[in-house]
Write a protein that holds these residues in place. Structure first.
Motif, mmCIF file in Angstrom:
data_model
loop_
_atom_site.group_PDB
_atom_site.id
_atom_site.type_symbol
_atom_site.label_atom_id
_atom_site.label_comp_id
_atom_site.label_asym_id
_atom_site.label_seq_id
_atom_site.Cartn_x
_atom_site.Cartn_y
_atom_site.Cartn_z
ATOM 1 N N ALA A 1 -9.026 10.268 26.271
ATOM 2 C CA ALA A 1 -9.260 9.175 27.250
ATOM 3 C C ALA A 1 -9.651 9.736 28.587
ATOM 4 C CB ALA A 1 -7.810 8.486 27.494
ATOM 5 N N ALA A 2 -10.318 8.827 29.325
ATOM 6 C CA ALA A 2 -10.756 9.335 30.707
ATOM 7 C C ALA A 2 -9.628 9.388 31.641
ATOM 8 C CB ALA A 2 -11.952 8.256 30.983
ATOM 9 N N SER B 1 -0.592 11.691 31.558
ATOM 10 C CA SER B 1 -0.581 11.327 29.968
ATOM 11 C C SER B 1 0.811 11.615 29.362
ATOM 12 C CB SER B 1 -1.708 11.665 29.236
ATOM 13 O OG SER B 1 -3.025 11.239 29.809
ATOM 14 N N VAL B 2 1.113 10.763 28.236
ATOM 15 C CA VAL B 2 2.446 11.068 27.673
ATOM 16 C C VAL B 2 2.136 11.356 26.119
ATOM 17 C CG1 VAL B 2 4.522 9.973 26.776
ATOM 18 C CG2 VAL B 2 3.639 9.532 29.103
ATOM 19 N N ARG C 1 -8.226 15.545 15.517
ATOM 20 C CA ARG C 1 -8.942 14.540 15.371
ATOM 21 C C ARG C 1 -8.550 13.452 16.611
ATOM 22 N NH1 ARG C 1 -10.675 11.807 10.029
ATOM 23 N NH2 ARG C 1 -12.015 13.861 9.867
ATOM 24 N N PHE C 2 -9.121 13.153 17.611
ATOM 25 C CA PHE C 2 -8.689 12.036 18.561
ATOM 26 C C PHE C 2 -9.380 11.019 18.164
ATOM 27 C CE2 PHE C 2 -7.994 15.945 20.908
ATOM 28 C CZ PHE C 2 -6.967 15.507 21.816
ATOM 29 N N GLY C 3 -8.600 9.745 17.785
ATOM 30 C CA GLY C 3 -8.874 8.341 17.412
ATOM 31 C C GLY C 3 -9.646 7.535 18.507
ATOM 32 N N ALA C 4 -10.339 6.673 18.108
ATOM 33 C CA ALA C 4 -10.646 5.679 18.849
ATOM 34 C C ALA C 4 -9.628 4.878 19.866
ATOM 35 C CB ALA C 4 -11.311 4.286 18.238
ATOM 36 N N PRO C 5 -9.626 4.678 21.246
ATOM 37 C CA PRO C 5 -8.581 4.355 22.006
ATOM 38 C C PRO C 5 -8.077 2.832 21.425
ATOM 39 C CG PRO C 5 -10.438 5.024 23.499
ATOM 40 C CD PRO C 5 -10.648 5.257 22.059
#
Length: 228
Positions: free
Chosen positions: A66-67, A143-144, A201-205
């Motif tokens: 995420a940004a 971030s957490v 793999r980072f998923g969609a937010p």
């Protein structure tokens, strides 16, 4: 035999260096929170470097973080991702079980770094404390990172998301980015580690505000996207 020799060499090199690094944490803590976190992330990067150059374990990253600050639920199959994701996310607040936080010196160092301690047999008071620690991390712009299945699992195992995740999701109101991974294929709980490539793999937010059943289902699917 080659895998066993590499695993022994990794243990001698990485854990041998980890002892003086952990013993040095009191000095690092005296130099301030930012220095302490950088010190810990340097240790994590040492672990990733050692895995790459001694064990032959490469990493492939798919998708994007995420940004800004986000809640990152991740699969947990090996020690590798605790180091790799911490380095990728620039020292996130990591949700850690209380037993680890009680390890002499190491647990103290983890608290100085700024982990969020969770009690598996949590009562309402313990849960409120966890939420306060998470809110403090958010206030610092961090971030957490949480392993919502609650424990390390073998490849193919997909236990349900634990109940504490939904409370954290509701309290933080952050976008959620699930992380799927397959580290257990090369870093088993028992036996020698093997060369190979680990995919992160980072998923969609996922937006905040969903009902508990919806967010748990979407996170469970997201972190298990690489399971067969």
């Amino acid at each position: 035999m080659a895998d066993r020799l590499r695993s022994i060499a990794f243990a001698i090199f990485f854990y041998g260096l980890s002892v003086p690094i952990v013993l040095g944490t009191p000095v690092a803590a005296l130099l301030g929170t930012s220095f302490m976190r950088g010190y810990c992330i340097a240790w994590a990067r040492l672990g990733v470097w050692s895995a790459r150059h001694i064990l032959g374990i490469r990493m492939r990253v798919e998708g994007q973080r995420a940004a800004g600050p986000a809640l990152y639920p991740a699969k947990h199959q090996a020690m590798l991702e605790t180091m790799a994701i911490a380095a990728m996310l620039d020292a996130p607040a990591i949700v850690m079980k209380r037993e680890l936080a009680r390890i002499p010196l190491w647990g103290w160092a983890a608290r100085r770094y700024g982990v969020i301690v969770v009690d598996r047999a949590a009562n309402a008071r313990a849960l409120r404390q966890m939420m306060r620690e998470a809110q403090a991390a958010l206030g610092e712009g961090r971030s957490v990172l949480i392993f919502p299945e609650g424990t390390r699992v073998a490849p193919g195992e997909t236990p349900p998301v634990r109940s504490g995740f939904a409370g954290l999701y509701r309290a933080l109101a952050l976008p959620v980015v699930p992380i799927a991974l397959d580290s257990g294929q090369v870093w088993p709980r028992r036996g020698p580690k093997r060369p190979g490539t680990v995919t992160f793999r980072f998923g969609a937010p996922i937006a905040p505000g969903l009902a508990r059943a919806d967010i748990e289902a979407r996170v469970h699917a997201g972190i298990n996207a690489l399971e067969p």
